[in-house]
Design a protein around this motif. Sequence first.
Motif, PDB file in Angstrom:
ATOM      1  N   LEU A   1      40.704  -4.157 -41.494  1.00 14.45           N
ATOM      2  CA  LEU A   1      41.023  -5.459 -42.078  1.00 14.45           C
ATOM      3  C   LEU A   1      42.524  -5.727 -42.035  1.00 14.45           C
ATOM      4  O   LEU A   1      42.951  -6.859 -41.779  1.00 14.45           O
ATOM      5  CB  LEU A   1      40.516  -5.511 -43.525  1.00 14.45           C
ATOM      6  N   SER A   2      43.329  -4.700 -42.253  1.00 18.43           N
ATOM      7  CA  SER A   2      44.778  -4.841 -42.165  1.00 18.43           C
ATOM      8  C   SER A   2      45.202  -5.238 -40.757  1.00 18.43           C
ATOM      9  O   SER A   2      46.045  -6.130 -40.567  1.00 18.43           O
ATOM     10  CB  SER A   2      45.455  -3.530 -42.574  1.00 18.43           C
ATOM     11  N   ALA A   3      44.605  -4.586 -39.754  1.00 21.48           N
ATOM     12  CA  ALA A   3      44.930  -4.899 -38.364  1.00 21.48           C
ATOM     13  C   ALA A   3      44.506  -6.321 -38.001  1.00 21.48           C
ATOM     14  O   ALA A   3      45.205  -7.036 -37.273  1.00 21.48           O
ATOM     15  CB  ALA A   3      44.251  -3.888 -37.439  1.00 21.48           C
ATOM     16  N   TRP A   4      43.355  -6.739 -38.513  1.00 22.27           N
ATOM     17  CA  TRP A   4      42.869  -8.098 -38.246  1.00 22.27           C
ATOM     18  C   TRP A   4      43.795  -9.137 -38.860  1.00 22.27           C
ATOM     19  O   TRP A   4      44.158 -10.135 -38.223  1.00 22.27           O
ATOM     20  CB  TRP A   4      41.455  -8.245 -38.796  1.00 22.27           C
ATOM     21  N   LEU A   5      44.219  -8.904 -40.087  1.00 19.59           N
ATOM     22  CA  LEU A   5      45.131  -9.832 -40.753  1.00 19.59           C
ATOM     23  C   LEU A   5      46.473  -9.909 -40.035  1.00 19.59           C
ATOM     24  O   LEU A   5      47.129 -10.960 -40.034  1.00 19.59           O
ATOM     25  CB  LEU A   5      45.346  -9.411 -42.207  1.00 19.59           C
ATOM     26  N   ALA A   6      46.880  -8.794 -39.425  1.00 14.70           N
ATOM     27  CA  ALA A   6      48.151  -8.763 -38.701  1.00 14.70           C
ATOM     28  C   ALA A   6      48.047  -9.401 -37.316  1.00 14.70           C
ATOM     29  O   ALA A   6      49.061  -9.540 -36.622  1.00 14.70           O
ATOM     30  CB  ALA A   6      48.643  -7.324 -38.574  1.00 14.70           C
ATOM     31  N   GLY A   7      46.824  -9.777 -36.920  1.00 18.96           N
ATOM     32  CA  GLY A   7      46.637 -10.407 -35.613  1.00 18.96           C
ATOM     33  C   GLY A   7      46.415  -9.443 -34.476  1.00 18.96           C
ATOM     34  O   GLY A   7      46.438  -9.837 -33.303  1.00 18.96           O
ATOM     35  N   ASP A   8      46.190  -8.164 -34.791  1.00 19.65           N
ATOM     36  CA  ASP A   8      45.976  -7.163 -33.751  1.00 19.65           C
ATOM     37  C   ASP A   8      44.548  -7.161 -33.217  1.00 19.65           C
ATOM     38  O   ASP A   8      44.279  -6.538 -32.176  1.00 19.65           O
ATOM     39  CB  ASP A   8      46.308  -5.761 -34.278  1.00 19.65           C
ATOM     40  N   LEU A   9      43.624  -7.808 -33.923  1.00 19.52           N
ATOM     41  CA  LEU A   9      42.228  -7.878 -33.498  1.00 19.52           C
ATOM     42  C   LEU A   9      41.825  -9.341 -33.372  1.00 19.52           C
ATOM     43  O   LEU A   9      42.054 -10.128 -34.282  1.00 19.52           O
ATOM     44  CB  LEU A   9      41.322  -7.175 -34.512  1.00 19.52           C
ATOM     45  N   ASP A  10      41.220  -9.682 -32.240  1.00 17.84           N
ATOM     46  CA  ASP A  10      40.862 -11.077 -31.964  1.00 17.84           C
ATOM     47  C   ASP A  10      39.383 -11.306 -32.247  1.00 17.84           C
ATOM     48  O   ASP A  10      38.582 -11.521 -31.351  1.00 17.84           O
ATOM     49  CB  ASP A  10      41.194 -11.420 -30.511  1.00 17.84           C
ATOM     50  N   PHE A  11      39.036 -11.215 -33.541  1.00 25.38           N
ATOM     51  CA  PHE A  11      37.670 -11.473 -33.983  1.00 25.38           C
ATOM     52  C   PHE A  11      37.648 -12.737 -34.833  1.00 25.38           C
ATOM     53  O   PHE A  11      38.610 -13.030 -35.555  1.00 25.38           O
ATOM     54  CB  PHE A  11      37.138 -10.330 -34.867  1.00 25.38           C
ATOM     55  N   THR A  12      36.541 -13.469 -34.785  1.00 25.71           N
ATOM     56  CA  THR A  12      36.301 -14.473 -35.813  1.00 25.71           C
ATOM     57  C   THR A  12      35.879 -13.724 -37.079  1.00 25.71           C
ATOM     58  O   THR A  12      35.489 -12.541 -37.016  1.00 25.71           O
ATOM     59  CB  THR A  12      35.183 -15.435 -35.413  1.00 25.71           C
ATOM     60  N   PRO A  13      35.931 -14.361 -38.255  1.00 25.98           N
ATOM     61  CA  PRO A  13      35.468 -13.677 -39.467  1.00 25.98           C
ATOM     62  C   PRO A  13      34.041 -13.166 -39.334  1.00 25.98           C
ATOM     63  O   PRO A  13      33.746 -12.034 -39.757  1.00 25.98           O
ATOM     64  CB  PRO A  13      35.587 -14.762 -40.542  1.00 25.98           C
ATOM     65  N   ALA A  14      33.155 -13.954 -38.737  1.00 27.34           N
ATOM     66  CA  ALA A  14      31.762 -13.530 -38.590  1.00 27.34           C
ATOM     67  C   ALA A  14      31.656 -12.324 -37.666  1.00 27.34           C
ATOM     68  O   ALA A  14      30.903 -11.375 -37.942  1.00 27.34           O
ATOM     69  CB  ALA A  14      30.913 -14.679 -38.066  1.00 27.34           C
ATOM     70  N   GLN A  15      32.406 -12.332 -36.578  1.00 22.03           N
ATOM     71  CA  GLN A  15      32.376 -11.199 -35.636  1.00 22.03           C
ATOM     72  C   GLN A  15      32.912  -9.933 -36.293  1.00 22.03           C
ATOM     73  O   GLN A  15      32.368  -8.840 -36.091  1.00 22.03           O
ATOM     74  CB  GLN A  15      33.203 -11.542 -34.397  1.00 22.03           C
ATOM     75  N   LEU A  16      33.975 -10.071 -37.067  1.00 24.79           N
ATOM     76  CA  LEU A  16      34.550  -8.905 -37.736  1.00 24.79           C
ATOM     77  C   LEU A  16      33.568  -8.313 -38.732  1.00 24.79           C
ATOM     78  O   LEU A  16      33.402  -7.088 -38.801  1.00 24.79           O
ATOM     79  CB  LEU A  16      35.848  -9.294 -38.441  1.00 24.79           C
ATOM     80  N   ALA A  17      32.907  -9.158 -39.493  1.00 26.31           N
ATOM     81  CA  ALA A  17      31.934  -8.669 -40.475  1.00 26.31           C
ATOM     82  C   ALA A  17      30.804  -7.910 -39.793  1.00 26.31           C
ATOM     83  O   ALA A  17      30.376  -6.846 -40.259  1.00 26.31           O
ATOM     84  CB  ALA A  17      31.382  -9.835 -41.283  1.00 26.31           C
ATOM     85  N   VAL A  18      30.313  -8.442 -38.677  1.00 27.47           N
ATOM     86  CA  VAL A  18      29.234  -7.778 -37.936  1.00 27.47           C
ATOM     87  C   VAL A  18      29.705  -6.433 -37.402  1.00 27.47           C
ATOM     88  O   VAL A  18      28.977  -5.425 -37.480  1.00 27.47           O
ATOM     89  CB  VAL A  18      28.750  -8.684 -36.794  1.00 27.47           C
ATOM     90  N   GLN A  19      30.924  -6.387 -36.862  1.00 27.10           N
ATOM     91  CA  GLN A  19      31.436  -5.144 -36.294  1.00 27.10           C
ATOM     92  C   GLN A  19      31.626  -4.078 -37.367  1.00 27.10           C
ATOM     93  O   GLN A  19      31.235  -2.917 -37.177  1.00 27.10           O
ATOM     94  CB  GLN A  19      32.766  -5.406 -35.590  1.00 27.10           C
ATOM     95  N   LEU A  20      32.200  -4.451 -38.491  1.00 21.71           N
ATOM     96  CA  LEU A  20      32.391  -3.490 -39.579  1.00 21.71           C
ATOM     97  C   LEU A  20      31.052  -2.990 -40.113  1.00 21.71           C
ATOM     98  O   LEU A  20      30.888  -1.796 -40.387  1.00 21.71           O
ATOM     99  CB  LEU A  20      33.194  -4.136 -40.707  1.00 21.71           C
ATOM    100  N   ALA A  21      30.102  -3.891 -40.261  1.00 23.63           N
ATOM    101  CA  ALA A  21      28.778  -3.494 -40.745  1.00 23.63           C
ATOM    102  C   ALA A  21      28.115  -2.519 -39.775  1.00 23.63           C
ATOM    103  O   ALA A  21      27.444  -1.567 -40.194  1.00 23.63           O
ATOM    104  CB  ALA A  21      27.901  -4.722 -40.947  1.00 23.63           C
ATOM    105  N   ALA A  22      28.295  -2.745 -38.474  1.00 23.45           N
ATOM    106  CA  ALA A  22      27.706  -1.850 -37.472  1.00 23.45           C
ATOM    107  C   ALA A  22      28.291  -0.446 -37.595  1.00 23.45           C
ATOM    108  O   ALA A  22      27.569   0.555 -37.493  1.00 23.45           O
ATOM    109  CB  ALA A  22      27.951  -2.412 -36.074  1.00 23.45           C
ATOM    110  N   PHE A  23      29.595  -0.367 -37.812  1.00 21.29           N
ATOM    111  CA  PHE A  23      30.223   0.941 -37.989  1.00 21.29           C
ATOM    112  C   PHE A  23      29.660   1.640 -39.228  1.00 21.29           C
ATOM    113  O   PHE A  23      29.334   2.837 -39.202  1.00 21.29           O
ATOM    114  CB  PHE A  23      31.743   0.791 -38.142  1.00 21.29           C
ATOM    115  N   ILE A  24      29.578   0.897 -40.329  1.00 18.04           N
ATOM    116  CA  ILE A  24      29.089   1.475 -41.576  1.00 18.04           C
ATOM    117  C   ILE A  24      27.640   1.942 -41.439  1.00 18.04           C
ATOM    118  O   ILE A  24      27.268   3.009 -41.941  1.00 18.04           O
ATOM    119  CB  ILE A  24      29.238   0.456 -42.716  1.00 18.04           C
TER     120      ILE A  24
END
Length: 206
Positions: free
Chosen positions: A172-195
């Motif tokens: 989440l820190s990297a996403w907020l810093a602009g290091d990850l090019d995800f939409t909020p929905a894409q980021l949520a799906v990716q994090l959930a998949a990892f978990i």
Amino acid sequence: MSQVRPYRGVEAPQRIAERRRRLLEAGLDLLGGQAIPADLTVRAICSQSGLAARYFYENFTDKDEFVGAVFDWVIADIATTTQAAVSSAPARDQSRAAMANIVRTISDDVRIGRLLFSAHLANPVVVRKRAESGALFALLSGQHAGSALHLEQSDRIKAAAHFMVGGAGQTLSAWLAGDLDFTPAQLAVQLAAFIDQVADPALYRD
């Protein structure tokens, strides 16, 4: 004992609560703003809130207590809404519901994201509160995982819980810093998949 009369129809406890809310909002503005203050002062807090210093000291003994209260206020709200999202979702969708709520919250209010996850915010009280909340969320995550997987608590479950909380926070820190090019929905799906990958019971058995 004398009673405090209502002022313009507003009772004293309500006025005190409203002043506290304004101060907390001002703290979130300052700590989570684009320009991080080099030194957070009572004067700056009062100026941002539009309240006199006496109202600051009505609620807080010093700046450190104030910063801790701002952090706790934000964490309590996001914990409550995330728990509600998880409780209302089917078991298979609970990770996604949790991550979706967290990502949506910090996306809708970037101040919250900066306060909780920005690597540039080095306020010592915030750093300490982040560590404390991370340990607490890891403990709760480990307990939830053990219950869901019907496993006794173990160091493997504890390690997985710390991995999930720390990894999600760093992402989440990297996403907020602009290091990850995800939409909020894409980021949520990716994090959930990892978990969900960490939820494999085989990881916790010999």
